[in-house]
Design an enzyme around this catalytic site. Sequence first.
Site, mmCIF file in Angstrom:
data_model
loop_
_atom_site.group_PDB
_atom_site.id
_atom_site.type_symbol
_atom_site.label_atom_id
_atom_site.label_comp_id
_atom_site.label_asym_id
_atom_site.label_seq_id
_atom_site.Cartn_x
_atom_site.Cartn_y
_atom_site.Cartn_z
ATOM 1 N N GLU A 1 -4.126 49.191 -0.133
ATOM 2 C CA GLU A 1 -4.187 49.153 1.001
ATOM 3 C C GLU A 1 -4.714 47.866 1.172
ATOM 4 O OE1 GLU A 1 -5.597 48.866 4.484
ATOM 5 O OE2 GLU A 1 -7.062 50.253 3.829
ATOM 6 N N CYS B 1 -9.029 46.330 8.844
ATOM 7 C CA CYS B 1 -7.714 46.027 8.702
ATOM 8 C C CYS B 1 -6.874 46.381 9.878
ATOM 9 C CB CYS B 1 -7.143 46.554 7.440
ATOM 10 S SG CYS B 1 -7.226 48.464 7.237
#
Length: 480
Positions: free
Chosen positions: A254, A288
Amino acid sequence: MGDTIRNPDGELFVDGRWIPSSARDGIDVEDPATRATVGRVAVATDDDVDAAIDAAGRTWREWRETSPHARTAIIMRAAQLLRDRAVPIAEAMTRENGKPYGDSLDEVAYTADIMDSLATDAPRRFGHVLPTAAADGRTMVVSEPVGPVAAFTTWNYPLTVPGRKVAAALAAGCTVVIKPAEETPASAVALAHALADAGLPDGVLNMVFGDPARISSRLIASPVMRKVSFTGSTAVGTLLARQAAEHAKPTMLELGGHAPVIVFDDVDVDAVAQQALGAKIHNTGQSCGSPIRFYVHENVYERFVERFGELLGGVSVADGFAEGVGMGPLANGRRFAAMEPIVRDAVSRGARLVTGGVGDDSVGYYWRPTLLADVPEDAVVMNEEPFGPIAAVSSFRDESDVIERANRLPFGLGAYLFTGSAERALRIPGRLDVGMVSVNRFGVGARDTFFGGRKESGYGSEGGPEAVEEYLVRKLIVQS
């Protein structure tokens, strides 16, 4: 509060033993709001790492045979303990990370809910039976735990990221050696304490801190570890993936994002700007999924820039414990140092600085929320993730053109779409090359949903039933 109250000790947790920072070399932990030292985290030796690996390998076959319902109960007990201990955990989180105290409390509650959701997926390891030509035969496909997992997490969500990674692996029947971020150890240590107090057997979860490169290479190279799970930057994630590939080990990554926001001219501009404010200053832009590239239709462009700039300019930037704080400091000096060059580059290429663009690191790492307008596509901020409270706005006229611009980067984590057209809201998400799309709202992923990207934003899921699947492997069984 940050320079008068110390955080809990940054302990190692190896095979059920707590090793305090006083027993090892240590790394100072800094409060980004005051730059004061608020704690110390123990640095694992090679022997500590090897002991953690041995514990994970020794206990995983017993843990995988533990009933899924028993695993569920332990994880859910730990989640409740996090809720019960929310105040001290949140205080430590704000002191180490800088985010507003209310946001830290929300993160504790959110993490506990995620752990509950992942725990309930433990009994749902479905397989299937295939028909065979022989009347007395049977062919089955079953799911089994992949084995001991090496996990690496970052500092921006210091409880959520370790919590969902560990809960998913444990729910699947895997053991774990995790290396959280040294900048924010207290939240991860609190997670380990909660799981141990909830009845997790010794050795099933192990936690080490120290030199990231040395620890990661040692974990990945060990034949005991069967999978690598990483959350962090694209550069580090791809490096770890290459190391894992040398040992034919699967990875779950991720990584970074660069979320585009497409705003059409059939929306309530003020309402979208108000939503954008909360999304941009959340976690000081260190997420993010943070919105970065705002592509706004030319018919409402100036109105959006004006309103968004007013809102960002009115944000209270202060210590996360301050009354009425809207945004805390950046989490560390590295992020602070990165902000000014990004702004300077955009302005040098013709962008208009609407608000912000300045900071003060004399006391803590404080940077004003920043809005850049008329930003060209070749500006650094339009191509590299700022990981801070900087938003860049550009106008568009044509739908196909803006979709091409939204998709042009190698990142593909999240994207946001705002439109009053039901037809457009159904059609455009399928044309956006990302793992997650939010329509008419900010925020990607939820407590019980898929969370992951594509392209250089990684692969796999950190949430939902898919997260538990990440830690399972399939086996074919043929009987006659």
